[in-house]
Structures are given as C-alpha cells and as structure tokens.
Design a protein around this motif. Structure first.
Motif: not given
Length: 243
Positions: A147-161, A187-192
C-alpha cells in the motif's frame, strides 16, 4: 542461556549469512530486503498483528513485493505478491484473503494496454472485472509494504495534497463481489524528510500524509515502510526487524 539456545541463535545467524551470500551471487537479483512490521495500539503499545514482507529487485528495474499479515482485531490473514515495472507501474498482483476463519477468495490483477483486468476465485464462484485506468495506478491490497507504494506517485516539489489513482481491494471480502475492488483517488502530500527510530533501527525517511489522516514514513529508493500512524483509530505500526 542454555547451550541449545546459543546453538540455535548461532545456526540462525549462519543461515542469514548464507542466504545473503547466495542472493549476492544470483545474477537475477540486483538487491533484496526483508522485514517485519508490528501492528500496534498506539496508546498501549500492545501488538495485535505482524506483517512480514520481502522485496526483490531485478536487473530490468522491476520489483516484486511478497507480504503476508495476520491481524487479530479483525481476525484477518492476507497474502499478497505484487509486481511493478521499473516505472512503478503495476504488472500483476495476486491476493488471497482469509477472514474470521473463512476463505474470502483470491484475485489476480493484471495491467493491460488500457487498464486493469481482474480475475477472482470466490466462495460465490468466479468473478471478473475489466477497468479502464491510467497507466500509472497504485494497487492497494491492504498490506502496508505494498500500500505504501502509492506515495511514489506524489510530486515532492508540490506541497499540496495530490490525487493518486488506486485500485482498492475490498478489505473484508464481503458482499456478492467478494475481493473485487474499485478505482478511487487518495489525496497524498509530501511532508518532508525525517529521521525515525524504531525497533529495527534509525532510518532516514520521507514523511507522507494520506487524506490528512495517516502518516507514513518510508525509507530508501524502494519506499520501504518504517512507521505508519493512524491517530484516529489509535494505531502506530513500526518496523521491528530489517535485513
């Protein structure tokens, strides 16, 4: 400690070393990792389940994650084998569910040229699904390692969900369609970045938030779970062994 216990520990260590050496000599395996996640009640620390996973990475960049979980509160046992290509697109996923002492079914999800094809075997007979989906879709069979591999599809340069399209298995295998799931967006966002210490060690992680409810801490290029927090239901799951 008895001599028998010391011998058992020594033998286990030798097996681990021998396995690592064998993996290193295998031309099909670029790298591998294995671990155990303890499913914990955050407020008490009580462990009510364990997830065991093993990752294998191949020369073409494809990855296979094999995982199983036994979770007491819902009397759940799930087994999953999940394959993705070098671009993190699903190739195929096999899932088998037992819940409450009953077999709930098994399903194979395969990526096709225009989406996903799902073939399930269930107590109600065979079930099939054909779904038009984006090329980059995540699979959610309800094991943290996958399930955690969903996060790979997040653009880390964009702080929004950001919406991440996923195929979400029916978590309890209930109803006339049993395991068959549905396509939905999380809806996933990168925190840091964050250093996290758990029983398995201290890791440099990337912190993600899912639906502003779940905190997920992943490590390395393979996005391996170190910690999972779901405060609303008093859960905090930790990596307790890693090799």
């Amino acid at each position: 400690m008895s001599s028998i216990n010391r011998l058992a520990i020594f033998a286990a260590g030798l097996l681990s070393i021998s396995e690592a050496a064998a993996q290193a000599q295998n031309a099909n395996i670029v790298r591998w990792a294995a671990g155990t996640i303890a499913y914990r009640v955050a407020s008490t620390g009580v462990v009510n389940g364990y997830e065991h996973w093993r990752l294998t990475v191949y020369p073409d960049g494809a990855r296979t994650m094999a995982a199983d979980v036994a979770y007491a509160p819902r009397d759940v046992a799930r087994h999953v084998i999940h394959r993705i290509d070098a671009g993190w697109r699903p190739i195929e996923t096999y899932a088998l569910y037992w819940i409450g002492g009953q077999w709930k079914g098994s399903a194979l999800v395969s990526r096709t040229s225009d989406g996903l094809q799902v073939a399930a075997t269930t107590p109600m007979g065979p079930k099939n699904q054909g779904l038009a989906t984006p090329d980059h879709i995540a699979i959610v069979p309800h094991l943290l390692a996958v399930d955690s591999w969903r996060a790979h599809h997040v653009d880390k340069s964009n702080p929004a969900p950001q919406p991440v399209t996923s195929y979400n298995f029916n978590a309890l295998g209930d109803g006339p369609d049993a395991l068959l799931g549905r396509v939905m967006d999380y809806r996933i966002r990168y925190v840091g970045p964050e250093r996290v210490t758990v029983a398995a060690g201290t890791f440099a992680t990337e912190h993600y938030k899912i639906e502003d409810a779940v905190d997920l801490f992943l490590t390395g290029e393979d996005h391996l779970v170190v910690k999972f927090i779901y405060a609303a239901i008093d859960r905090e799951h930790h990596l307790v062994s890693f090799e």
